[in-house]
Scaffold this motif. Structure first.
Motif, PDB file in Angstrom:
ATOM      1  N   SER A 195       0.834  -1.197   0.000  1.00 29.62           N
ATOM      2  CA  SER A 195       0.000   0.000   0.000  1.00 29.62           C
ATOM      3  C   SER A 195       0.867   1.246   0.000  1.00 29.62           C
ATOM      4  N   LEU A 253       1.170   5.056   1.354  1.00 33.19           N
ATOM      5  CA  LEU A 253       0.695   6.065   2.261  1.00 33.19           C
ATOM      6  C   LEU A 253       1.304   7.392   1.826  1.00 33.19           C
ATOM      7  N   ASN A 308      -4.150   6.726   2.507  1.00 34.43           N
ATOM      8  CA  ASN A 308      -3.722   5.371   2.141  1.00 34.43           C
ATOM      9  C   ASN A 308      -4.462   4.946   0.864  1.00 34.43           C
ATOM     10  N   SER A 339      -4.616   2.180  -0.704  1.00 30.48           N
ATOM     11  CA  SER A 339      -5.110   0.814  -0.888  1.00 30.48           C
ATOM     12  C   SER A 339      -6.263   0.418   0.029  1.00 30.48           C
ATOM     13  N   VAL A 340      -6.840   1.374   0.707  1.00 27.97           N
ATOM     14  CA  VAL A 340      -7.952   1.053   1.603  1.00 27.97           C
ATOM     15  C   VAL A 340      -9.197   0.648   0.808  1.00 27.97           C
TER      16      VAL A 340
HETATM   17  C1  LIG Z   1      -3.187   0.894   4.092  1.00 28.92           C
HETATM   18  O1  LIG Z   1      -4.365   0.168   3.927  1.00 28.92           O
HETATM   19  C2  LIG Z   1      -4.149  -1.213   3.707  1.00 28.92           C
HETATM   20  C3  LIG Z   1      -5.496  -1.827   3.397  1.00 28.92           C
HETATM   21  O2  LIG Z   1      -6.419  -1.551   4.397  1.00 28.92           O
HETATM   22  C4  LIG Z   1      -3.490  -1.806   4.931  1.00 28.92           C
HETATM   23  O3  LIG Z   1      -3.264  -3.176   4.747  1.00 28.92           O
HETATM   24  C5  LIG Z   1      -2.169  -1.091   5.169  1.00 28.92           C
HETATM   25  O4  LIG Z   1      -1.588  -1.570   6.350  1.00 28.92           O
HETATM   26  C6  LIG Z   1      -2.369   0.408   5.255  1.00 28.92           C
HETATM   27  N1  LIG Z   1      -1.076   1.031   5.259  1.00 28.92           N
HETATM   28  C7  LIG Z   1      -0.664   1.840   6.228  1.00 28.92           C
HETATM   29  C8  LIG Z   1       0.711   2.331   6.091  1.00 28.92           C
HETATM   30  O5  LIG Z   1      -1.387   2.173   7.159  1.00 28.92           O
END
Ligand SMILES: *[C@@H]1O[C@H](CO)[C@@H](O)[C@H](O)[C@H]1NC(C)=O
Length: 148
Positions: free
Chosen positions: A19, A21, A58, A60-61
């Motif tokens: 992902s 950020l 983020n 990739s959420v």
């Molecule tokens: C961003 O979101 C993804 C999917 O929910 C998650 O797996 C990931 O840990 C998140 N990244 C951060 C840096 O918080």
């Protein structure tokens, strides 16, 4: 040779799944370049604030909602109306695959967000924006970012 190929595949898959950020100021610069500042009359601060409360920057959420639809990416754009996934019949107003809304490249997500603002006449689509950003002094959000 085969083992190496499999290994390479595993590595590339994990890179794809990683992902991204964004930092606040990196986003601010991308947003300005993409013409979001004052798009639809909404200043840059609105966009940065909205993205923070929707996704914490983020890319990739993905959020599965009770109705089976999914909110995608930095702007948490919903699959029912705005993008195309394989699950159910969708309207796909942004003419984009939902998967394109969770990549590090924000081009498609920004285009779609613009479309949402146009079609829904404002930023009310975003609950995070309504709750935390609407009507507030948002100048802090671009502070120190070297954007005008
Ligand atoms: C961003 O979101 C993804 C999917 O929910 C998650 O797996 C990931 O840990 C998140 N990244 C951060 C840096 O918080």
């Amino acid at each position: 040779m085969k083992a190496a190929g499999v290994l390479a595949l595993i590595i590339s898959l994990s890179i794809v799944a990683e992902s991204k950020l964004y930092t606040r100021c990196k986003l601010a610069k991308i947003f300005v370049k993409a013409g979001l500042d004052n798009y639809g009359g909404f200043s840059l601060g609105n966009w940065i604030c909205m993205a923070y409360y929707e996704s914490r920057y983020n890319t990739s959420v993905q959020t599965l909602l009770d109705d089976g639809t999914v909110d995608y990416g930095i702007f948490q754009i919903n699959s029912f109306t705005w993008c195309r996934s394989d699950r159910i019949r969708q309207k796909n107003h942004c003419h984009v695959a939902c998967s394109a809304l969770i990549t590090d490249d924000l081009t498609d997500a920004i285009l779609c967000a613009k479309k949402i603002v146009k079609e829904t006449q404002g930023m009310n689509y975003w609950q995070g924006w309504k709750k935390h950003c609407e009507g507030k002094d948002l100048s802090e959000w671009k502070k120190g970012c070297e954007v005008s």
